[in-house]
Design an enzyme around this catalytic site. Structure first.
Site, PDB file in Angstrom:
ATOM      1  CB  SER A   1      -0.720  -0.093   1.322  1.00 33.68           C
ATOM      2  OG  SER A   1      -0.203   0.127   2.359  1.00 33.68           O
ATOM      3  N   GLY A   2       2.057   1.110  -0.346  1.00 38.71           N
ATOM      4  CA  GLY A   2       3.054   2.312  -0.485  1.00 38.71           C
ATOM      5  C   GLY A   2       2.575   3.017  -1.537  1.00 38.71           C
ATOM      6  CG  PHE A   3       4.659   6.769  -2.606  1.00 41.51           C
ATOM      7  CD1 PHE A   3       3.789   7.775  -2.657  1.00 41.51           C
ATOM      8  CD2 PHE A   3       5.613   6.860  -1.555  1.00 41.51           C
ATOM      9  CE1 PHE A   3       3.831   9.100  -1.799  1.00 41.51           C
ATOM     10  CE2 PHE A   3       5.842   7.840  -0.740  1.00 41.51           C
ATOM     11  CZ  PHE A   3       5.109   9.014  -0.967  1.00 41.51           C
ATOM     12  N   GLY A   4       3.755   2.841  -4.690  1.00 38.46           N
ATOM     13  CA  GLY A   4       3.746   2.000  -5.775  1.00 38.46           C
ATOM     14  C   GLY A   4       2.417   1.115  -6.126  1.00 38.46           C
TER      15      GLY A   4
ATOM     16  CD  GLU B   1      14.519  15.428   4.707  1.00 36.93           C
ATOM     17  OE1 GLU B   1      14.141  14.053   4.971  1.00 36.93           O
ATOM     18  OE2 GLU B   1      14.174  15.843   3.853  1.00 36.93           O
TER      19      GLU B   1
ATOM     20  CG  ASP C   1      12.136   1.644  -2.120  1.00 34.48           C
ATOM     21  OD1 ASP C   1      12.583   2.505  -3.121  1.00 34.48           O
ATOM     22  OD2 ASP C   1      11.606   2.131  -1.042  1.00 34.48           O
TER      23      ASP C   1
ATOM     24  CB  ALA D   1       7.730   9.460  -3.545  1.00 28.86           C
ATOM     25  CD  GLN D   2       6.810  11.651  -8.972  1.00 26.26           C
ATOM     26  OE1 GLN D   2       6.665  11.057 -10.000  1.00 26.26           O
ATOM     27  NE2 GLN D   2       5.850  12.272  -8.531  1.00 26.26           N
TER      28      GLN D   2
END
Lengths: 453, 453
Positions: B10-13, B172, B310, B321-322
């Site tokens: 359920s991640g970005f991909g 960060e 990933d 993310a992209q």
């Protein structure tokens, strides 16, 4: 050297006592087992996905940052050496003693299972942020389980929630689970209708919210029933297992409800520290294990020790926020009076500022003295008062925003469930002696998380 | 029967692949081990007390509630039966098989310790909400420990934070810990100055953020150093214990840093599912264990199986993310093309939309193609883009509010630390087999929390 005041606990009693001492020529040390102050009246909203922990649990040292005469220590108080006038506390495996001239004990209460402590494993209470996050995981996970369960009987069992205890917390939790099921989750599942979730509210009393009286109690029951909550009054819980609750009514008839997710919000038990204090000073405890205080909130033979809030037993003081705030301030004022050579007030008198409970969106009950009110305006009053009472401008703004969001839409933004929440107290138990309260039993010079056996 | 697409993760991909299929005549089943989508680029803000989990982890089934052709199942995928075309997954102790016609695997990556897996216990990574909450507890608790530690040497060790890996996350985290120490906590302690906290950023590369190039990398280093971060470049971590990190420079000189709280953000390792897939289909894995895909993101011999994000190994696609969103959409479009009888694109081409990293309040670096930018305007661009990319209007509004608050004041509103956070992975480990990923090994018809051994 200034007069040393030690305050045990960062709840309503401890926090308001400390703030009352802001301008006094004293040195205040607050010792607490959590690093946050907890706004307990809204804990059920964390459990049901409306609010995030940060909104109702601001860090105590941030609240007190500008109060230069106060310091905050994270630690679990284990004993009070009333002879030496020292508080004995622990952080990890390090034991410290902090001396006091005056002591305000506001360590709160535990959940009581009225002698059935074995129920605790099946129906946890709702007293801490940990409890709330775990309950959130249990409720939301039940729906996840239901989505992959094809056996309708098993699914019904998974989707039956039993709330034991119809005080404000029980009423609020029951109402919120129904709203969550019928509104928030409405479009989220494909294999079953979340609105089919059964929520049962059980209590031995004749109607919900006994202290609100029969009229508001019955009204609350009707409102809950309109929402779809099954309200089973005059019923005692006599048995519990992984997947059942056994009830007995006043005629001795028993019924078994099949339910996996159960919540206990029925009783209050004294803090273990009360027992220690009784051993040390001979002070009496009441049946629930709370400390019987003098009229001036001190304990017999120890005018330097005050007990306030849920830990104290005093007729006419209810177990609500005001029942801790007012005694906390009273104790602090007594200390200031003595230091100024003034005679402190001989008797604490509780000012009833009224009681409130929400039932669901737009529905609440309010009782202030003889004034009784229900419905939308009671709900507005409830919202206003709770917003006003939240500590900190940021928490207020943020809470107001979340409430508006969940009122205008059907959304709840704090639905994230983590592994830690899921394993909850099961994991803490598995750790055993290595996890005690907030405090890992571990070397203080080694980070608790990095240290392994 | 419509074409069955199974999406793992359920991640970005996974999320963007599923959304791309919204209007297609397919039946999408997303299987994920977490109930939320995670906006990983802001995870460090949860770890450092700015955001709450709900703001970056909206519930996946809520995002997809209106997409009627999609269902979401919470489960841990254990294998892919490529012969039978079935995904084998588990929820608690229940194993299910879900058939597919097309499969999109987007199960993400794990942290890599480059062969030094024993480092994991001392320096956890930052990949999940659990990781972030645990790191928050470790950081904030270090300051609590320092407040009661009187030995200055021990206190220095407690207040030394080592961040390993100077990619965006490492930069960060290091910047935020310094800001937390020097600004947020400024007035909170009485026995020491939180600004004395030492933050060390370590990497084997010659400058931070290697993919940003030398100019922005050096600029980042200067900005970090101005903040008070010690930047140690061209250093390898060769040893670690509860309270030390051993570094070796290129000349073989070693130094030991005494530190208890360590964070690892250095490498990416393939998901165990990649190994299963290799065993089943003979597909190659790269050195990090990621799946070598064809130019069209399928795997050799299996045009029905796509690997994205990933988990996939493809030159020129970065682990941002992209790098998951674009492949996820590409795979979904290929499936739609085939169903419509169109020839799908033969080759996935990554469109570089630029890279960004924040260093601290008002400081960021941005690289879009040949455009390089640093400082305040880069930071504004960073804020805007990340707000825009957050899923859901509520999350955006809420995040904007928290950012404004923490920008205008020095406050961070999500500083609550729970028992569960404190015991973190230690507790999950103690549970052992009973806790596996998000999923307790337990009877499915008994609530995980209620069931005891």
């Amino acid at each position: 050297m200034p007069h040393r005041v030690v305050v045990i606990g960062s709840g309503f009693g401890g926090l308001f006592a400390t703030k009352e001492l802001k301008k006094a020529d004293v040195e205040v040390t607050m010792i607490s087992k959590t690093s946050h102050h907890l706004f307990q009246p809204l804990l059920y909203q964390v459990a049901t996905g409306i609010l995030s922990p940060g909104e109702i649990a601001p860090v105590t040292r941030e609240i007190l940052a500008k109060q230069k005469n106060a310091r905050v220590l994270l630690g679990l108080v284990e004993d009070i050496d009333t002879e030496a006038r020292e508080v004995v506390w622990r952080y990890h495996n390090r034991t410290e003693r902090t001396p006091y001239d005056s002591l305000i004990i506001a360590a709160g209460a535990n959940q009581s299972y009225f002698g059935n402590d074995q129920f605790a494993q099946f129906a946890p209470g709702l007293k801490s942020i940990d409890d709330a996050l775990e309950l959130r995981a249990r409720i939301l996970n039940a729906f996840e389980l239901a989505e992959i369960e094809s056996d309708p009987e098993k699914r019904a069992k998974i989707l039956t929630f039993v709330v034991i205890g119809a005080g404000p917390t029980g009423v609020e939790v029951a109402g919120q689970i129904r709203e969550l099921a019928s509104k928030t989750l409405r479009h989220d599942f494909r294999n079953f209708d979340p609105a089919a979730a059964r929520v049962v509210l059980v209590d031995g009393a004749a109607h919900p919210l006994p202290p609100f009286g029969e009229s508001l109690g019955k009204r609350t029951q009707r409102d809950l029933e309109k929402l779809g909550v099954e309200v089973l009054m005059s019923q005692m819980v006599v048995g519990m297992s992984d997947s059942t609750v056994t009830l007995r009514d006043r005629d001795g008839n028993e019924q078994v409800i099949e339910s996996i997710c159960k919540v206990w919000s029925a009783g209050v038990a004294g803090n273990p520290l009360g027992k220690k204090l009784a051993e040390r000073t001979g002070v009496e405890l009441d049946r629930a294990g709370r400390v019987r205080v003098n009229e001036d909130l001190t304990i017999p033979g120890h005018p330097e020790i005050f007990v306030v809030g849920d830990m104290m037993s005093l007729d006419g003081v209810p177990g609500v926020a005001q029942g801790a705030i007012q005694p906390g301030r009273f104790a602090a004022r007594a200390i200031k009076d003595r230091l100024a050579g003034r005679e402190p007030a001989a008797k604490f008198e509780y000012k009833d500022k009224g009681s409130m409970a929400t039932i669901a969106k737009s529905k609440a009950v309010v009782k202030i003295g003889k004034l009784e009110m229900g419905g939308f305006f009671a709900w507005l009053a409830w919202c206003g008062l709770h917003l006003f009472a939240l500590t900190g401008f940021k928490s207020r703004l943020s809470t107001l925003m979340r409430w508006s969001m969940s009122y205008l839409s059907r959304h709840r933004s704090a639905r994230a469930v983590t592994n830690q929440q899921l394993v909850g107290r099961l994991a803490l138990e598995a750790l055993g002696e290595r996890a005690s309260g907030h405090l890992l039993v571990d070397d203080v010079d080694v980070h608790p998380i990095a240290k392994r056996n």
